[in-house]
Design an enzyme around this catalytic site. Structure first.
Site, short mmCIF file in Angstrom:
data_model
loop_
_atom_site.label_atom_id
_atom_site.label_comp_id
_atom_site.label_asym_id
_atom_site.label_seq_id
_atom_site.Cartn_x
_atom_site.Cartn_y
_atom_site.Cartn_z
N CYS A 114 0.65 -1.25 -0.19
CA CYS A 114 0.30 -0.12 -0.32
C CYS A 114 1.27 1.36 0.10
O CYS A 114 0.61 2.11 -0.27
CB CYS A 114 -1.13 -0.27 0.82
SG CYS A 114 -2.26 -1.05 1.32
N HIS A 251 -3.35 7.14 1.42
CA HIS A 251 -3.69 6.51 1.28
C HIS A 251 -5.21 5.67 1.93
O HIS A 251 -5.27 6.25 2.86
CB HIS A 251 -2.91 5.19 1.97
CG HIS A 251 -2.93 3.69 1.60
ND1 HIS A 251 -3.70 3.17 0.37
CD2 HIS A 251 -3.47 2.39 2.26
CE1 HIS A 251 -4.56 1.78 0.87
NE2 HIS A 251 -3.81 1.43 1.97
N ASN A 281 -9.69 0.07 -0.37
CA ASN A 281 -8.94 -0.36 -0.97
C ASN A 281 -7.83 -0.88 -1.51
O ASN A 281 -8.25 -1.56 -2.67
CB ASN A 281 -7.99 -0.88 0.26
CG ASN A 281 -6.68 -1.01 0.68
OD1 ASN A 281 -5.79 0.06 -0.35
ND2 ASN A 281 -5.91 -1.50 1.58
N1 ACO Z 1 -18.42 -8.84 7.99
C1 ACO Z 1 -18.98 -9.06 9.62
N2 ACO Z 1 -18.59 -8.96 11.09
C2 ACO Z 1 -17.54 -9.13 10.25
C3 ACO Z 1 -16.44 -9.27 9.18
C4 ACO Z 1 -17.51 -8.89 7.75
N3 ACO Z 1 -16.68 -8.21 7.16
N4 ACO Z 1 -15.24 -8.49 9.36
C5 ACO Z 1 -15.06 -8.73 10.77
N5 ACO Z 1 -16.02 -9.28 10.67
C6 ACO Z 1 -16.54 -9.74 12.78
C7 ACO Z 1 -15.28 -10.17 13.25
O1 ACO Z 1 -14.84 -11.62 13.17
C8 ACO Z 1 -15.24 -9.93 15.07
O2 ACO Z 1 -16.31 -10.60 15.31
P1 ACO Z 1 -15.81 -11.46 17.11
O3 ACO Z 1 -16.58 -10.48 18.16
O4 ACO Z 1 -17.46 -12.54 16.90
O5 ACO Z 1 -14.81 -12.08 16.73
C9 ACO Z 1 -16.57 -8.85 14.41
O6 ACO Z 1 -16.38 -8.40 13.40
C10 ACO Z 1 -14.97 -7.24 14.97
O7 ACO Z 1 -14.01 -7.72 14.60
P2 ACO Z 1 -13.15 -6.41 14.67
O8 ACO Z 1 -11.05 -7.00 14.04
O9 ACO Z 1 -12.36 -6.38 16.02
O10 ACO Z 1 -13.01 -5.70 14.18
P3 ACO Z 1 -12.67 -4.13 13.97
O11 ACO Z 1 -13.73 -3.21 14.45
O12 ACO Z 1 -11.37 -4.11 13.97
O13 ACO Z 1 -12.61 -3.75 12.54
C11 ACO Z 1 -10.94 -3.79 9.78
C12 ACO Z 1 -12.05 -5.06 10.96
C13 ACO Z 1 -11.72 -3.36 9.52
C14 ACO Z 1 -10.03 -4.82 9.36
C15 ACO Z 1 -9.89 -3.13 10.68
O14 ACO Z 1 -9.59 -3.67 12.26
C16 ACO Z 1 -9.14 -2.48 10.24
O15 ACO Z 1 -9.87 -1.88 8.63
N6 ACO Z 1 -7.60 -2.54 10.24
C17 ACO Z 1 -6.95 -1.96 9.28
C18 ACO Z 1 -6.72 -3.00 8.54
C19 ACO Z 1 -6.66 -2.23 7.26
O16 ACO Z 1 -7.00 -1.10 6.61
N7 ACO Z 1 -5.82 -2.77 6.19
C20 ACO Z 1 -5.40 -2.89 4.99
C21 ACO Z 1 -4.00 -2.78 4.47
S1 ACO Z 1 -3.28 -1.66 5.75
C22 ACO Z 1 -3.16 -0.28 5.29
O17 ACO Z 1 -3.60 -0.09 4.11
C23 ACO Z 1 -2.99 0.33 6.60
#
Ligand code: ACO
Length: 324
Positions: A114, A251, A281
């Site tokens: 990224c 980004h 993304n």
């Molecule tokens: N739909 C429904 N539920 C979901 C989904 C989905 N698509 N994905 C995960 N869940 C569930 C999980 O299983 C979890 O359930 P549980 O509590 O029963 O275990 C719950 O939702 C919460 O999951 P978390 O991972 O804690 O959710 P969070 O609030 O952290 O959001 C996310 C997840 C959106 C991926 C976030 O952590 C994030 O954006 N991280 C940054 C990652 C990113 O953007 N990476 C891209 C590349 S790096 C970069 O570009 C910076």
């Protein structure tokens, strides 16, 4: 006098097919509400069968050349940032070179996921300031749809396909911050975080392409810290404050990362270019796609001070400050 790398033209390309959150919710256990609330993403573009990263890159580059009034025959360097090349080798940039530039013009890919576009821009800026290139294409192009596990709801909802490009030329500047062109670049990496965000395949390990795997929460936490540091580093190096910026072009990973970074830095949210809602993304393509969106709709104007910043797998992160 100082040689500056001036952005002459910006272009982008998105595949025609749009996949909405509702469409994904029909395939994996997710909802439009969950995706929108947690990420800000509403839809993403997905490349057609037979449409490759190089096709996206070439389409974006053609638009950048047109916008800059520059002919492909003038190019003397092509750099493509991508984590999803057409083939393991040769570089996707070689296909761009064959289509758009004279035979013999150097071309290569950069892999910083990224952060790839910022890495590519920094590399080209160094070529230009060393007097080794006068007219260059810097492209970010990805087909992340090809490396997603479409059964993994924690990753498949986050990414999209697309490409963005800038054409740059070497110009003499005064060496001050009022010059047009790239004013600073800063790059970083920390390979200790390798396993937080990776593709679980590759030629040397599994001999397969693999799929994106991510520890979302940890990535989120590092992203907010590293991106704020990257912005502060660029501002300090140029004796600026966040108030001096006309635009922040980050980004586009997650709306919450964009909001947290802006809030942490005291940047007016109206100065942050946001496209993650429509593009998701797109990795190395996301900054030039966002830049093109804001240049095309007239928000970013000649003379504006624009800070680009990114973070991605590796981890890698960095910034590029440019006066348009
Ligand atoms: N739909 C429904 N539920 C979901 C989904 C989905 N698509 N994905 C995960 N869940 C569930 C999980 O299983 C979890 O359930 P549980 O509590 O029963 O275990 C719950 O939702 C919460 O999951 P978390 O991972 O804690 O959710 P969070 O609030 O952290 O959001 C996310 C997840 C959106 C991926 C976030 O952590 C994030 O954006 N991280 C940054 C990652 C990113 O953007 N990476 C891209 C590349 S790096 C970069 O570009 C910076």
């Amino acid at each position: 006098m100082t040689l500056r790398t001036v952005i002459r033209g910006v272009g982008s390309y998105l595949p025609a097919r749009i996949v909405t959150n509702a469409e994904l919710a029909a395939k994996v256990d997710t909802t439009d509400e969950w995706i929108t609330e947690r990420t800000g993403i509403r839809e993403r573009h997905v490349a057609a069968d037979g449409e490759f990263t190089s096709d996206l890159a070439i389409a974006a580059a053609e638009r950048a050349l047109k916008a800059g009034g520059i002919d492909g025959s003038q190019l003397d360097l092509i750099v493509v940032a991508t984590a999803t090349p057409d083939n393991t080798f040769p570089a996707t940039a070689a296909k761009v070179q064959a289509r758009l530039a004279r035979p013999g013009v150097p071309s290569f890919d950069i892999q910083a996921v990224c952060s790839g576009f910022v890495y590519a821009l920094a590399t080209v800026d160094n070529f230009v300031r060393a007097g080794q290139a006068k007219t260059a294409l810097v492209i970010g192009a990805e087909t992340f749809s090809r490396i997603l596990d479409w059964n993994d709801r924690t990753t498949c909802v986050l990414f999209g396909d697309g490409a963005g490009a800038v054409v740059v030329t070497a110009e003499q500047g005064s060496g001050t911050g009022s010059d047009r062109g790239i004013l600073s670049t800063h790059l970083h990496s920390d390979g200790r975080q390798h396993d937080m965000l990776l593709v679980d395949g590759g030629p040397s390990t599994t001999q397969t392409t693999g799929h994106v795997r991510m520890k979302g929460k940890e990535v989120f936490r590092h992203a907010v810290v590293n991106l704020a540091e990257a912005v502060n580093e660029a501002l300090a190096a140029n004796s600026l404050t966040s108030q001096d910026l006309d635009w922040l072009v980050p980004h586009q990973a997650n709306r919450r990362i964009l909001d947290s970074t802006a809030q942490k830095l005291g940047i007016d949210p109206a100065k942050v270019v946001v496209t993650v809602d429509r593009h998701a993304n797109t990795s190395a393509a996301s900054i030039p796609l966002a830049l093109d969106a804001a240049v095309s709709d007239g928000r970013i104007k000649p003379g504006h001070l624009v800070l680009m910043e990114a973070m991605g797998g590796g981890f890698t992160w960095g910034s590029a400050l440019a006066r348009m």
